[in-house]
Write an enzyme that holds these catalytic residues in place. Structure first.
Site, mmCIF file in Angstrom:
data_model
loop_
_atom_site.group_PDB
_atom_site.id
_atom_site.type_symbol
_atom_site.label_atom_id
_atom_site.label_comp_id
_atom_site.label_asym_id
_atom_site.label_seq_id
_atom_site.Cartn_x
_atom_site.Cartn_y
_atom_site.Cartn_z
ATOM 1 N N SER A 92 0.859 -1.179 0.000
ATOM 2 C CA SER A 92 0.000 0.000 0.000
ATOM 3 C C SER A 92 0.896 1.230 0.000
ATOM 4 O O SER A 92 2.058 1.157 0.437
ATOM 5 C CB SER A 92 -0.886 0.008 1.258
ATOM 6 O OG SER A 92 -1.517 1.262 1.430
ATOM 7 N N TYR B 214 -1.704 0.287 10.904
ATOM 8 C CA TYR B 214 -1.868 -0.246 9.548
ATOM 9 C C TYR B 214 -0.612 -0.003 8.717
ATOM 10 O O TYR B 214 -0.117 -0.911 8.029
ATOM 11 C CB TYR B 214 -3.076 0.407 8.880
ATOM 12 C CG TYR B 214 -3.283 -0.020 7.439
ATOM 13 C CD1 TYR B 214 -3.691 -1.309 7.128
ATOM 14 C CD2 TYR B 214 -3.063 0.879 6.389
ATOM 15 C CE1 TYR B 214 -3.876 -1.695 5.808
ATOM 16 C CE2 TYR B 214 -3.253 0.505 5.074
ATOM 17 C CZ TYR B 214 -3.660 -0.781 4.786
ATOM 18 O OH TYR B 214 -3.840 -1.168 3.476
#
Length: 233
Positions: free
Chosen positions: A143, A156
Site C-alpha cells: 500500500s 496499519y
C-alpha cells in the site's frame, strides 16, 4: 513477453475487491487460478464465473490466512490439481483502526496476523517448490501506507511497511534463484476496505491493479519488476 497459458496462480483474498478482479484477469490471460479466502460462498460464485468464461480454470479453496496449516493445505490442493504453483498474489489484508491511542489491541493483532503473518505463510507455502524448479513469482500487495504514515494509520502503516520490507529482503534472498518478487503499492482503490471513507477525487479501480500485476508477471524470465506504486492522479 511471457504468456500465462498453463501457469498456476494462487490469489489470496480472492473473494472481493482487488483479489477478485486479479483472479479473474489472470484466468482471462490463461492461468489456472486457486481462489483463497475465508468466504467459500463468494469464492464459489467467482469460481463458477471464471470457469464459465473460458480461459484458465479456477478452484475455490476456503483458507484462513492467519492459520499456517490452512494456508499449507490450500497450497497442497493447488499442487495436487496443477502440479506446481508459478505465481502467488499475497493480497489478503485488513485495514482497521490505525492509531495507537485508540488502544484497540484486538484490531492491531488482527492486522498483524493477516497483513504480515498471512503474507509470510503464503510465501512459505509455495517458495520451496519455486526454488527447486528455479522459477516462480511472488506478488505482495502492499500500500502507499507502506511508504507514508498519517496520524490515523500508524498500526496499519506498520504492517504495510513490514510487507515492503519482506519484499525487499526477498529480492536479495532470492537473487539468482530464478524466483522473482514484485511489491505492488496501490493508493486508494474502490474496494470494500474503503468502507464509508469520503474522497474528493476519482480513485483507482481494482482493474488498474490487475493490469499492473499482469505486466509484472508477463515480463521475460530474466526481468524482475521489483516495485510498482500506483496512485490516482
Amino acid at each position: 513477453m511471457m504468456t500465462l497459458e498453463g501457469k498456476t496462480a494462487v490469489v489470496t483474498g480472492a473473494s472481493s475487491g482487488i483479489g477478485k478482479v486479479v483472479a479473474a484477469r489472470l484466468a482471462a490471460e490463461g492461468a489456472n487460478v486457486i481462489l483463497a479466502a475465508r468466504s467459500i460462498e463468494k469464492l464459489t460464485e467467482l469460481e463458477e464465473q471464471i470457469n464459465g468464461a473460458g480461459g484458465g480454470e479456477a478452484i475455490a479453496v476456503a483458507t484462513d490466512m492467519t492459520d499456517r496449516k490452512s494456508v499449507e493445505s490450500m497450497a497442497a490442493k493447488a499442487k495436487e490439481a496443477y502440479g506446481a504453483v508459478d505465481i502467488i498474489v499475497n493480497n489478503a489484508g485488513q485495514m482497521l483502526s490505525g492509531t495507537v491511542r485508540s488502544g484497540k489491541t484486538e484490531e492491531w493483532e488482527s492486522m498483524i496476523d493477516v497483513n504480515i503473518k498471512g503474507v509470510l505463510y503464503g510465501i512459505h507455502s509455495v517458495l520451496p517448490g519455486m526454488i527447486e524448479r528455479g522459477s516462480g513469482h511472488l506478488i505482495n500487495i502492499d500500500s502507499v501506507s507502506g511508504h507514508e504514515v498519517t496520524k490515523t494509520s500508524t498500526v496499519y502503516s506498520a504492517t504495510k511497511f513490514a510487507v515492503r520490507a519482506i519484499s525487499m529482503g526477498l529480492e536479495k534472498e532470492l537473487a539468482r534463484t530464478g524466483v522473482r518478487v514484485t511489491n505492488i503499492s496501490p493508493g486508494m482503490v474502490d474496494t470494500p476496505l474503503m468502507g464509508s471513507r469520503s474522497v474528493d477525487r476519482k480513485i483507482l479501480d481494482p482493474e488498474n491493479i490487475a493490469q499492473a500485476i499482469v505486466y509484472a508477471v508477463t515480463q521475460p524470465a530474466h526481468v524482475n519488476v521489483n516495485e510498482i506504486t500506483i496512485r490516482p492522479v
